[in-house]
Design a protein around this motif. Sequence first.
Motif, PDB file in Angstrom:
ATOM      1  N   PRO A 289       0.687  -1.137   0.055  1.00  0.00           N
ATOM      2  CA  PRO A 289       0.071   0.042   0.020  1.00  0.00           C
ATOM      3  C   PRO A 289       0.789   1.336   0.070  1.00  0.00           C
ATOM      4  CG  PRO A 289      -0.780  -1.522   1.754  1.00  0.00           C
ATOM      5  CD  PRO A 289       0.687  -2.282   1.190  1.00  0.00           C
ATOM      6  N   SER A 290       1.792   1.207   0.450  1.00  0.00           N
ATOM      7  CA  SER A 290       2.687   2.471   0.579  1.00  0.00           C
ATOM      8  C   SER A 290       4.054   2.139  -0.342  1.00  0.00           C
ATOM      9  CB  SER A 290       3.263   2.760   1.999  1.00  0.00           C
ATOM     10  OG  SER A 290       4.387   3.533   2.071  1.00  0.00           O
ATOM     11  N   VAL A 291       4.024   2.821  -1.414  1.00  0.00           N
ATOM     12  CA  VAL A 291       5.268   2.988  -2.426  1.00  0.00           C
ATOM     13  C   VAL A 291       5.800   4.411  -2.472  1.00  0.00           C
ATOM     14  CG1 VAL A 291       6.013   2.302  -4.699  1.00  0.00           C
ATOM     15  CG2 VAL A 291       4.431   1.018  -3.399  1.00  0.00           C
ATOM     16  N   SER A 292       7.134   4.703  -2.246  1.00  0.00           N
ATOM     17  CA  SER A 292       7.864   6.065  -2.387  1.00  0.00           C
ATOM     18  C   SER A 292       8.738   5.909  -3.458  1.00  0.00           C
ATOM     19  CB  SER A 292       8.175   6.419  -1.140  1.00  0.00           C
ATOM     20  OG  SER A 292       9.375   5.407  -0.492  1.00  0.00           O
ATOM     21  N   SER A 293       9.097   4.822  -3.826  1.00  0.00           N
ATOM     22  CA  SER A 293       9.980   4.692  -5.082  1.00  0.00           C
ATOM     23  C   SER A 293       9.946   3.486  -5.788  1.00  0.00           C
ATOM     24  CB  SER A 293      11.522   4.696  -4.586  1.00  0.00           C
ATOM     25  OG  SER A 293      11.852   3.593  -3.545  1.00  0.00           O
ATOM     26  N   LEU A 294       9.873   3.612  -7.073  1.00  0.00           N
ATOM     27  CA  LEU A 294       9.898   2.308  -7.993  1.00  0.00           C
ATOM     28  C   LEU A 294      10.735   2.325  -9.095  1.00  0.00           C
ATOM     29  CD1 LEU A 294       6.847   0.770  -9.435  1.00  0.00           C
ATOM     30  CD2 LEU A 294       8.439   1.852 -11.205  1.00  0.00           C
ATOM     31  N   LEU A 295      11.391   1.517  -9.347  1.00  0.00           N
ATOM     32  CA  LEU A 295      12.353   1.248 -10.480  1.00  0.00           C
ATOM     33  C   LEU A 295      11.707   0.106 -11.558  1.00  0.00           C
ATOM     34  CD1 LEU A 295      15.341   1.784 -12.032  1.00  0.00           C
ATOM     35  CD2 LEU A 295      16.036  -0.425 -10.729  1.00  0.00           C
ATOM     36  N   ASP A 296      11.326   0.747 -12.830  1.00  0.00           N
ATOM     37  CA  ASP A 296      11.102   0.149 -13.817  1.00  0.00           C
ATOM     38  C   ASP A 296      12.326  -0.528 -14.693  1.00  0.00           C
ATOM     39  OD1 ASP A 296       9.260  -1.684 -15.446  1.00  0.00           O
ATOM     40  OD2 ASP A 296       8.682   0.140 -16.543  1.00  0.00           O
ATOM     41  N   ILE A 297      12.483  -1.758 -14.759  1.00  0.00           N
ATOM     42  CA  ILE A 297      13.689  -2.200 -15.876  1.00  0.00           C
ATOM     43  C   ILE A 297      13.135  -2.578 -17.007  1.00  0.00           C
ATOM     44  CG2 ILE A 297      15.779  -3.786 -15.868  1.00  0.00           C
ATOM     45  CD1 ILE A 297      15.493  -4.275 -12.785  1.00  0.00           C
ATOM     46  N   GLY A 298      13.793  -2.071 -18.152  1.00  0.00           N
ATOM     47  CA  GLY A 298      13.224  -2.463 -19.516  1.00  0.00           C
ATOM     48  C   GLY A 298      11.954  -1.576 -19.531  1.00  0.00           C
ATOM     49  N   ALA A 299      11.935  -0.332 -19.329  1.00  0.00           N
ATOM     50  CA  ALA A 299      10.699   0.581 -19.184  1.00  0.00           C
ATOM     51  C   ALA A 299      10.089   0.816 -20.452  1.00  0.00           C
ATOM     52  CB  ALA A 299      11.285   1.946 -18.618  1.00  0.00           C
ATOM     53  N   GLY A 300      11.006   0.578 -21.862  1.00  0.00           N
ATOM     54  CA  GLY A 300      10.429   0.803 -23.111  1.00  0.00           C
ATOM     55  C   GLY A 300       9.764   1.949 -23.250  1.00  0.00           C
ATOM     56  N   THR A 301       8.529   2.205 -23.818  1.00  0.00           N
ATOM     57  CA  THR A 301       7.763   3.398 -23.991  1.00  0.00           C
ATOM     58  C   THR A 301       7.192   4.050 -22.740  1.00  0.00           C
ATOM     59  OG1 THR A 301       5.795   2.412 -24.632  1.00  0.00           O
ATOM     60  CG2 THR A 301       7.490   2.818 -26.418  1.00  0.00           C
ATOM     61  N   GLY A 302       7.461   3.556 -21.520  1.00  0.00           N
ATOM     62  CA  GLY A 302       7.192   4.085 -20.491  1.00  0.00           C
ATOM     63  C   GLY A 302       5.663   4.070 -19.655  1.00  0.00           C
ATOM     64  N   GLY A 303       4.967   3.083 -20.580  1.00  0.00           N
ATOM     65  CA  GLY A 303       3.433   3.058 -20.373  1.00  0.00           C
ATOM     66  C   GLY A 303       3.254   2.851 -18.987  1.00  0.00           C
ATOM     67  N   PHE A 304       3.914   1.895 -18.284  1.00  0.00           N
ATOM     68  CA  PHE A 304       3.743   1.265 -17.167  1.00  0.00           C
ATOM     69  C   PHE A 304       3.915   2.471 -15.923  1.00  0.00           C
ATOM     70  CE2 PHE A 304       5.450  -0.518 -12.982  1.00  0.00           C
ATOM     71  CZ  PHE A 304       4.296  -1.030 -12.598  1.00  0.00           C
ATOM     72  N   LEU A 305       4.985   3.165 -16.257  1.00  0.00           N
ATOM     73  CA  LEU A 305       5.383   4.437 -15.488  1.00  0.00           C
ATOM     74  C   LEU A 305       4.434   5.404 -15.405  1.00  0.00           C
ATOM     75  CD1 LEU A 305       9.216   4.769 -16.262  1.00  0.00           C
ATOM     76  CD2 LEU A 305       8.375   3.910 -14.113  1.00  0.00           C
ATOM     77  N   MET A 306       3.792   5.635 -16.390  1.00  0.00           N
ATOM     78  CA  MET A 306       2.791   6.796 -16.792  1.00  0.00           C
ATOM     79  C   MET A 306       1.481   6.608 -15.953  1.00  0.00           C
ATOM     80  SD  MET A 306       3.260   7.879 -20.717  1.00  0.00           S
ATOM     81  CE  MET A 306       4.703   7.606 -21.420  1.00  0.00           C
ATOM     82  N   GLU A 307       1.573   5.156 -15.849  1.00  0.00           N
ATOM     83  CA  GLU A 307       0.011   4.689 -15.203  1.00  0.00           C
ATOM     84  C   GLU A 307       0.502   4.710 -13.763  1.00  0.00           C
ATOM     85  OE1 GLU A 307      -3.079   4.304 -16.306  1.00  0.00           O
ATOM     86  OE2 GLU A 307      -2.202   4.856 -18.395  1.00  0.00           O
ATOM     87  N   PHE A 308       1.615   4.423 -13.523  1.00  0.00           N
ATOM     88  CA  PHE A 308       1.934   4.398 -11.935  1.00  0.00           C
ATOM     89  C   PHE A 308       2.081   5.874 -11.217  1.00  0.00           C
ATOM     90  CE2 PHE A 308       4.420   3.569  -7.863  1.00  0.00           C
ATOM     91  CZ  PHE A 308       3.762   2.115  -7.810  1.00  0.00           C
ATOM     92  N   GLN A 309       2.615   6.761 -12.153  1.00  0.00           N
ATOM     93  CA  GLN A 309       2.457   7.790 -11.872  1.00  0.00           C
ATOM     94  C   GLN A 309       0.813   8.684 -11.491  1.00  0.00           C
ATOM     95  OE1 GLN A 309       3.311  11.454 -14.361  1.00  0.00           O
ATOM     96  NE2 GLN A 309       4.953  12.060 -12.897  1.00  0.00           N
ATOM     97  N   LYS A 310       0.125   8.069 -12.145  1.00  0.00           N
ATOM     98  CA  LYS A 310      -1.457   8.581 -12.322  1.00  0.00           C
ATOM     99  C   LYS A 310      -1.972   7.908 -10.689  1.00  0.00           C
ATOM    100  CE  LYS A 310      -2.508   8.616 -16.857  1.00  0.00           C
ATOM    101  NZ  LYS A 310      -3.084   7.726 -17.954  1.00  0.00           N
ATOM    102  N   LYS A 311      -1.322   6.513 -10.588  1.00  0.00           N
ATOM    103  CA  LYS A 311      -1.820   6.060  -9.133  1.00  0.00           C
ATOM    104  C   LYS A 311      -1.178   6.381  -8.006  1.00  0.00           C
ATOM    105  CE  LYS A 311      -3.753   1.894  -7.999  1.00  0.00           C
ATOM    106  NZ  LYS A 311      -5.141   1.316  -8.349  1.00  0.00           N
ATOM    107  N   ILE A 312      -0.004   6.587  -8.118  1.00  0.00           N
ATOM    108  CA  ILE A 312       0.714   7.121  -6.881  1.00  0.00           C
ATOM    109  C   ILE A 312       1.588   8.529  -7.314  1.00  0.00           C
ATOM    110  CG2 ILE A 312       2.259   6.687  -4.925  1.00  0.00           C
ATOM    111  CD1 ILE A 312       1.659   3.754  -5.268  1.00  0.00           C
TER     112      ILE A 312
END
Length: 265
Positions: free
Chosen positions: A86-109
Amino acid sequence: MIVERTECAACKGTAFTSIARIDSREIVACQNCGFQFAKKFDTDTINKSYQNEYYPSPDAPRMDEWNLKNTEVWQSLCNDVTGAAPSVSSLLDIGAGTGGFLMEFQKKIPLAKLNAVESSSNAREFVSNKIPAVQFFTDLPSSEEFDVISLLQTMEHLEEPDLLCKKIFTALNTGGLFLLTVPNTAFLKHLWKKKENTLCYGNPTHLQFFGTRPLEKMLRDAGFKRITRIVKMEKGNAAFSRRFIQYLARFFGVSSELRYIAFKS
Ligand SMILES: [Zn+2]
């Protein structure tokens, strides 16, 4: 350059059964644990495939389309993370590609600090334009840095997946969460297709072919605890029948991808 591996990355076994020759890759199964991998491959052929098939230019419309097409998948993955941690203050996405997961994660947290490893400079440029705050790493730090590390449809491309699992374990904070997806060798559709025509084996840049047992062993050996394969019914916009079939395939371990969550402690 021809690379030849002499031991299984999952169990260190050295006896193999040949199961396919596709392009430059000789694919074998370990006689001890069943793990399948490219025992021999030509890095020049593989690098050419990367150049032709992955991000040949910073072609923004094509990358935007890819992100849009997969939004629901990334939202589902974000829910898996926030449901388990439930509490996430930092995330590392390895093989981030076009960043789709990062963009959704930013919306979420929105407050989470986002980091990425991505080998394609075109993809990095695209992601930086979308989320300027993303910090890029070329390798994983050897100290505890992140609450969450994600590795989505990436481990199958690596020469030493076991080594990366260990590095991920080291770079996670105590209690940190590892989110992993890989193509599934037991995907039901593989049964009636020639190996070279499947998504899993047919991709010329894939070097490792995972089933549940060798993958779970690799995670355990890296030190991970509470290793859970995610079996859930998606919400999404797709028809109920389709989502239910996907749920059943996940339940029986024959879905197109394997999705795992594992913890550092
Ligand atoms: Zn093995």
